[in-house]
Design an enzyme around this catalytic site. Structure first.
Site, PDB file in Angstrom:
ATOM      1  N   ALA A   1     -54.926  -8.531 -13.780  1.00 29.83           N
ATOM      2  CA  ALA A   1     -54.729  -7.083 -13.860  1.00 29.83           C
ATOM      3  C   ALA A   1     -54.566  -6.647 -15.304  1.00 29.83           C
ATOM      4  O   ALA A   1     -54.750  -7.441 -16.228  1.00 29.83           O
ATOM      5  CB  ALA A   1     -53.509  -6.684 -13.040  1.00 29.83           C
ATOM      6  N   ASN A   2     -54.240  -5.388 -15.533  1.00 25.77           N
ATOM      7  CA  ASN A   2     -53.944  -4.892 -16.880  1.00 25.77           C
ATOM      8  C   ASN A   2     -52.811  -3.879 -16.810  1.00 25.77           C
ATOM      9  O   ASN A   2     -52.305  -3.575 -15.733  1.00 25.77           O
ATOM     10  CB  ASN A   2     -55.207  -4.301 -17.523  1.00 25.77           C
ATOM     11  CG  ASN A   2     -55.713  -3.105 -16.751  1.00 25.77           C
ATOM     12  OD1 ASN A   2     -55.055  -2.077 -16.651  1.00 25.77           O
ATOM     13  ND2 ASN A   2     -56.911  -3.251 -16.172  1.00 25.77           N
ATOM     14  N   ARG A   3     -52.402  -3.345 -17.951  1.00 25.66           N
ATOM     15  CA  ARG A   3     -51.178  -2.542 -18.042  1.00 25.66           C
ATOM     16  C   ARG A   3     -51.372  -1.056 -17.772  1.00 25.66           C
ATOM     17  O   ARG A   3     -50.470  -0.261 -18.008  1.00 25.66           O
ATOM     18  CB  ARG A   3     -50.549  -2.706 -19.427  1.00 25.66           C
ATOM     19  CG  ARG A   3     -50.072  -4.108 -19.697  1.00 25.66           C
ATOM     20  CD  ARG A   3     -49.344  -4.188 -21.033  1.00 25.66           C
ATOM     21  NE  ARG A   3     -49.081  -5.560 -21.417  1.00 25.66           N
ATOM     22  CZ  ARG A   3     -48.096  -6.295 -20.910  1.00 25.66           C
ATOM     23  NH1 ARG A   3     -47.269  -5.777 -20.019  1.00 25.66           N
ATOM     24  NH2 ARG A   3     -47.938  -7.547 -21.300  1.00 25.66           N
TER      25      ARG A   3
ATOM     26  N   ALA B   1     -58.773   1.884 -15.894  1.00 25.56           N
ATOM     27  CA  ALA B   1     -58.935   0.710 -16.746  1.00 25.56           C
ATOM     28  C   ALA B   1     -59.483  -0.406 -15.859  1.00 25.56           C
ATOM     29  O   ALA B   1     -58.738  -1.237 -15.337  1.00 25.56           O
ATOM     30  CB  ALA B   1     -57.605   0.311 -17.366  1.00 25.56           C
TER      31      ALA B   1
END
Ligand code: C5P
Length: 220
Positions: free
Chosen positions: A29-31, A95
């Protein structure tokens, strides 16, 4: 209350990160918090647009007045966005993970004493913005975001062309800015004919300003 310049217009917005499964319990995943994308969806709805918000896993409240489609993976997000066409405007804020695990395991990968860690083979994810920017049912207005830290104008222009977008909203997401996950944003609006620097403001204000621009462009 106020004017509803986007009444009868359809908008598609993506927001949040994507989760790409490694196995049934693990993911990449990402932030991304989803704050900016959700704010844009809400701002377009306030102007009267019929908004479909396709969002990855987020921990923030649902925006009011939008049709929410929850997804997990980039491939699901692409399918949901394409299914929501036709639309007058698409704003791709999510994102999206650039890569997924090529073949996610059906069962939890076991850690066995003495064995080497499993290699993770990655595959490229579909580019949703590019898909929409070049689609036969391309919305009149296609807007992308870009997390840039340098050569913003050049990179933004190149991205505009490559993805078939009308505008790229570029922001600096290096950790010191606090933008990723924060409530404020400072963006540059990149168009074919130039670049506009917006002062730092709340993500809600960026959303209102962008929604106003969208209304002006769609009604011109
Ligand atoms: O190429 P880059 O990831 O910097 O482009 C960012 C823009 O493209 C954002 O608008 C993002 O939502 C969109 N994007 C996408 N699908 C991808 C990667 C990026 O829609 N797989």
């Amino acid at each position: 209350a106020g004017a509803k310049p986007l009444a009868g217009r359809k908008a598609i917005v993506t927001s949040g990160p994507t989760h790409e499964p490694i196995d049934p319990v693990r993911y990449i995943a990402n932030r991304s918090s989803g704050k900016q994308g959700h704010a844009i969806a809400a701002a377009l709805a306030r102007l009267g647009a019929d908004v479909t918000l396709v969002c990855g896993p987020v921990a923030i409240p649902d925006p009011a007045g939008v049709q929410l489609v929850r997804v997990e993976r980039a491939a699901e997000m692409r399918d949901a966005v394409v299914a929501a066409l036709p639309a007058d405007v698409a704003v791709m804020v999510a994102a999206v993970a650039d890569w997924r695990v090529a073949s996610a395991a059906g069962n939890k990968i076991k850690k066995r004493p003495g064995e080497a860690p499993p290699p993770l083979q990655l595959a490229e994810n579909p580019d949703i913005l590019k898909t929409i920017g070049h689609h036969a049912s391309r919305p009149k207005l296609v807007i992308g975001f870009a997390a840039e830290t340098e050569n913003v104008a050049e990179n933004g222009r190149a991205k505009l062309e490559r993805k078939g977008a009308d505008y790229i909203v570029a922001n600096d997401v290096s950790p010191a800015t606090g933008i990723m996950g924060g409530d404020r944003n400072r963006v540059k609006l990149i168009a074919r004919d130039g670049i506009e620097e917006w002062p730092e403001m709340g993500k809600d204000d960026v959303a209102d300003k962008l929604a106003a621009l969208i209304a002006a462009k769609l009604l011109s």
